[in-house]
Design a protein around this motif. Sequence first.
Motif, mmCIF file in Angstrom:
data_model
loop_
_atom_site.group_PDB
_atom_site.id
_atom_site.type_symbol
_atom_site.label_atom_id
_atom_site.label_comp_id
_atom_site.label_asym_id
_atom_site.label_seq_id
_atom_site.Cartn_x
_atom_site.Cartn_y
_atom_site.Cartn_z
ATOM 1 N N ALA A 130 0.845 -1.203 0.000
ATOM 2 C CA ALA A 130 0.000 0.000 0.000
ATOM 3 C C ALA A 130 0.877 1.249 0.000
ATOM 4 C CB ALA A 130 -0.938 0.001 1.202
ATOM 5 N N HIS A 131 1.910 1.254 0.816
ATOM 6 C CA HIS A 131 2.790 2.420 0.866
ATOM 7 C C HIS A 131 3.634 2.548 -0.397
ATOM 8 C CE1 HIS A 131 2.621 2.391 5.560
ATOM 9 N NE2 HIS A 131 1.525 2.862 5.007
ATOM 10 N N GLU A 132 4.091 1.427 -0.928
ATOM 11 C CA GLU A 132 4.848 1.458 -2.188
ATOM 12 C C GLU A 132 4.016 2.107 -3.294
ATOM 13 O OE1 GLU A 132 8.324 0.230 -4.538
ATOM 14 O OE2 GLU A 132 7.936 0.265 -2.383
ATOM 15 N N THR A 133 2.761 1.721 -3.368
ATOM 16 C CA THR A 133 1.880 2.253 -4.416
ATOM 17 C C THR A 133 1.539 3.709 -4.151
ATOM 18 O OG1 THR A 133 0.979 0.009 -4.561
ATOM 19 C CG2 THR A 133 -0.184 1.732 -5.776
ATOM 20 N N LEU A 134 1.370 4.068 -2.895
ATOM 21 C CA LEU A 134 1.100 5.455 -2.522
ATOM 22 C C LEU A 134 2.219 6.379 -2.993
ATOM 23 C CD1 LEU A 134 -0.428 7.628 -0.822
ATOM 24 C CD2 LEU A 134 0.866 6.818 1.157
ATOM 25 N N ILE A 135 3.457 6.019 -2.688
ATOM 26 C CA ILE A 135 4.587 6.877 -3.065
ATOM 27 C C ILE A 135 4.732 6.947 -4.582
ATOM 28 C CG2 ILE A 135 7.099 7.115 -2.951
ATOM 29 C CD1 ILE A 135 5.620 7.870 -0.360
ATOM 30 N N HIS A 136 4.536 5.830 -5.269
ATOM 31 C CA HIS A 136 4.735 5.847 -6.720
ATOM 32 C C HIS A 136 3.563 6.477 -7.459
ATOM 33 C CE1 HIS A 136 8.601 4.154 -6.566
ATOM 34 N NE2 HIS A 136 8.246 2.907 -6.267
ATOM 35 N N LEU A 137 2.380 6.508 -6.868
ATOM 36 C CA LEU A 137 1.296 7.288 -7.470
ATOM 37 C C LEU A 137 1.629 8.772 -7.388
ATOM 38 C CD1 LEU A 137 -1.460 7.597 -8.776
ATOM 39 C CD2 LEU A 137 -2.512 7.331 -6.501
ATOM 40 N N HIS A 138 2.202 9.194 -6.279
ATOM 41 C CA HIS A 138 2.706 10.575 -6.198
ATOM 42 C C HIS A 138 3.739 10.814 -7.301
ATOM 43 C CE1 HIS A 138 4.615 14.243 -4.690
ATOM 44 N NE2 HIS A 138 5.759 13.612 -4.892
ATOM 45 N N ASP A 139 4.642 9.854 -7.516
ATOM 46 C CA ASP A 139 5.667 10.013 -8.554
ATOM 47 C C ASP A 139 5.032 10.150 -9.940
ATOM 48 O OD1 ASP A 139 7.849 9.836 -6.814
ATOM 49 O OD2 ASP A 139 7.966 7.657 -6.992
ATOM 50 N N LEU A 140 4.012 9.366 -10.202
ATOM 51 C CA LEU A 140 3.349 9.418 -11.506
ATOM 52 C C LEU A 140 2.734 10.798 -11.735
ATOM 53 C CD1 LEU A 140 2.572 7.735 -14.001
ATOM 54 C CD2 LEU A 140 0.522 7.000 -12.764
ATOM 55 N N ARG A 141 2.131 11.342 -10.711
ATOM 56 C CA ARG A 141 1.536 12.681 -10.825
ATOM 57 C C ARG A 141 2.611 13.760 -10.903
ATOM 58 N NH1 ARG A 141 -3.798 12.021 -6.839
ATOM 59 N NH2 ARG A 141 -4.790 10.431 -8.165
ATOM 60 N N ALA A 142 3.717 13.559 -10.202
ATOM 61 C CA ALA A 142 4.828 14.500 -10.301
ATOM 62 C C ALA A 142 5.390 14.524 -11.721
ATOM 63 C CB ALA A 142 5.923 14.135 -9.297
ATOM 64 N N ALA A 143 5.451 13.361 -12.369
ATOM 65 C CA ALA A 143 5.917 13.306 -13.757
ATOM 66 C C ALA A 143 4.961 14.041 -14.677
ATOM 67 C CB ALA A 143 6.067 11.848 -14.194
ATOM 68 N N ALA A 144 3.668 13.894 -14.446
ATOM 69 C CA ALA A 144 2.678 14.564 -15.296
ATOM 70 C C ALA A 144 2.762 16.076 -15.166
ATOM 71 C CB ALA A 144 1.277 14.084 -14.934
ATOM 72 N N LEU A 145 3.059 16.570 -13.957
ATOM 73 C CA LEU A 145 3.115 18.008 -13.709
ATOM 74 C C LEU A 145 4.524 18.568 -13.819
ATOM 75 C CD1 LEU A 145 0.680 18.189 -10.651
ATOM 76 C CD2 LEU A 145 0.229 18.976 -12.982
ATOM 77 N N GLY A 146 5.515 17.676 -13.901
ATOM 78 C CA GLY A 146 6.897 18.128 -13.998
ATOM 79 C C GLY A 146 7.483 18.607 -12.695
ATOM 80 N N SER A 147 6.831 18.292 -11.566
ATOM 81 C CA SER A 147 7.294 18.818 -10.288
ATOM 82 C C SER A 147 6.685 18.045 -9.130
ATOM 83 C CB SER A 147 6.905 20.302 -10.170
ATOM 84 O OG SER A 147 6.986 20.763 -8.843
ATOM 85 N N GLY A 148 7.543 17.584 -8.225
ATOM 86 C CA GLY A 148 7.050 16.932 -7.021
ATOM 87 C C GLY A 148 6.276 17.861 -6.122
ATOM 88 N N PRO A 149 6.767 19.090 -5.858
ATOM 89 C CA PRO A 149 6.003 20.018 -5.030
ATOM 90 C C PRO A 149 4.637 20.364 -5.635
ATOM 91 C CG PRO A 149 8.289 20.697 -5.101
ATOM 92 C CD PRO A 149 8.142 19.571 -6.084
ATOM 93 N N ARG A 150 4.581 20.514 -6.965
ATOM 94 C CA ARG A 150 3.278 20.792 -7.594
ATOM 95 C C ARG A 150 2.323 19.623 -7.401
ATOM 96 N NH1 ARG A 150 2.731 22.590 -13.609
ATOM 97 N NH2 ARG A 150 0.549 22.549 -12.927
ATOM 98 N N ALA A 151 2.839 18.410 -7.532
ATOM 99 C CA ALA A 151 1.982 17.243 -7.322
ATOM 100 C C ALA A 151 1.448 17.214 -5.905
ATOM 101 C CB ALA A 151 2.762 15.969 -7.626
ATOM 102 N N ALA A 152 2.300 17.537 -4.931
ATOM 103 C CA ALA A 152 1.861 17.544 -3.535
ATOM 104 C C ALA A 152 0.806 18.611 -3.290
ATOM 105 C CB ALA A 152 3.059 17.750 -2.610
ATOM 106 N N ARG A 153 0.952 19.769 -3.950
ATOM 107 C CA ARG A 153 0.001 20.871 -3.746
ATOM 108 C C ARG A 153 -1.282 20.690 -4.540
ATOM 109 N NH1 ARG A 153 4.542 24.027 -4.911
ATOM 110 N NH2 ARG A 153 3.596 24.494 -6.926
ATOM 111 N N GLU A 154 -1.150 20.302 -5.822
ATOM 112 C CA GLU A 154 -2.289 20.364 -6.741
ATOM 113 C C GLU A 154 -2.958 19.020 -6.994
ATOM 114 O OE1 GLU A 154 -0.950 22.269 -10.349
ATOM 115 O OE2 GLU A 154 0.240 23.750 -9.220
#
Length: 261
Positions: A130-154
């Motif tokens: 569950a945690h592995e997938t949680l972190i990598h879903l964040h990564d997938l969204r960070a790739a789409a937005l080009g930014s980890g902080p943007r993914a965390a915010r938006e």
Amino acid sequence: MTTVTPAVDPSSGLRSDGGPDLDHLSRLAALQAAVLAEVPDADPRAPVPACGRWTVTRLVVHLARIHHWAAGQVRRRQETPLGRGPFDLAPFYAAQAAELRDTLAALPADDPAWTLLGTGPVSFWHRRQAHETLIHLHDLRAAALGSGPRAARERSVDVPAAAWGDAVDEVVGMFLPRQVALGRAAPLASSVRLTATDLGWSWRLGPADTDPDRDAAAELRAPARELALVLWRRLTPGEADARITGDAGAVTSLLDDRLVP
């Protein structure tokens, strides 16, 4: 706000203080569904922030392979090699996600499995995956937005703060001691307190002989989500708007080490 931080057994991923356990298996299924929903529209060549030279293709293949490998660990059997690819990402991920989910659902949570800590219960993998997938879903969204902080915010992954807090607990209680035991990380020279400000939970890390009644040398404070992403090196403390008090060097030393594989 002050609350009691849950006590979780790192070998099982379950509460050891009699409190209610998180439903990691249901969360895993929901997170896998979210990954699968986003893969078809993701640019396979997009870089994944905070993951070196990884692209979306490598991220999705990695997560699929980890699911497949973990299913073998659950069954206490060496997994069947999946081949080198290339793979059609969405069907490939869907197949490995389903294999893991079905394997976990078919076995009692207290059945023996191979885990990162030796033989332990199947429930270890409910939490870990569950945690592995949680972190990598964040990564997938960070790739789409080009930014980890943007993914965390938006486009933050929508799980309760307690789930993010449990991800912090896994790093503190399972991954960091394992990394030190394997020689991948150095034992902490100074004590550091981590505090999830939205939950009122805190964890103290430091030398084994540290007097628990003494204040930690430093404290890192942030909401549970941001704290987890900092420990997983997806955000810096500055990007997380985390507050550091005391010996900032002790926090830097902690975060510069290999807390997770």
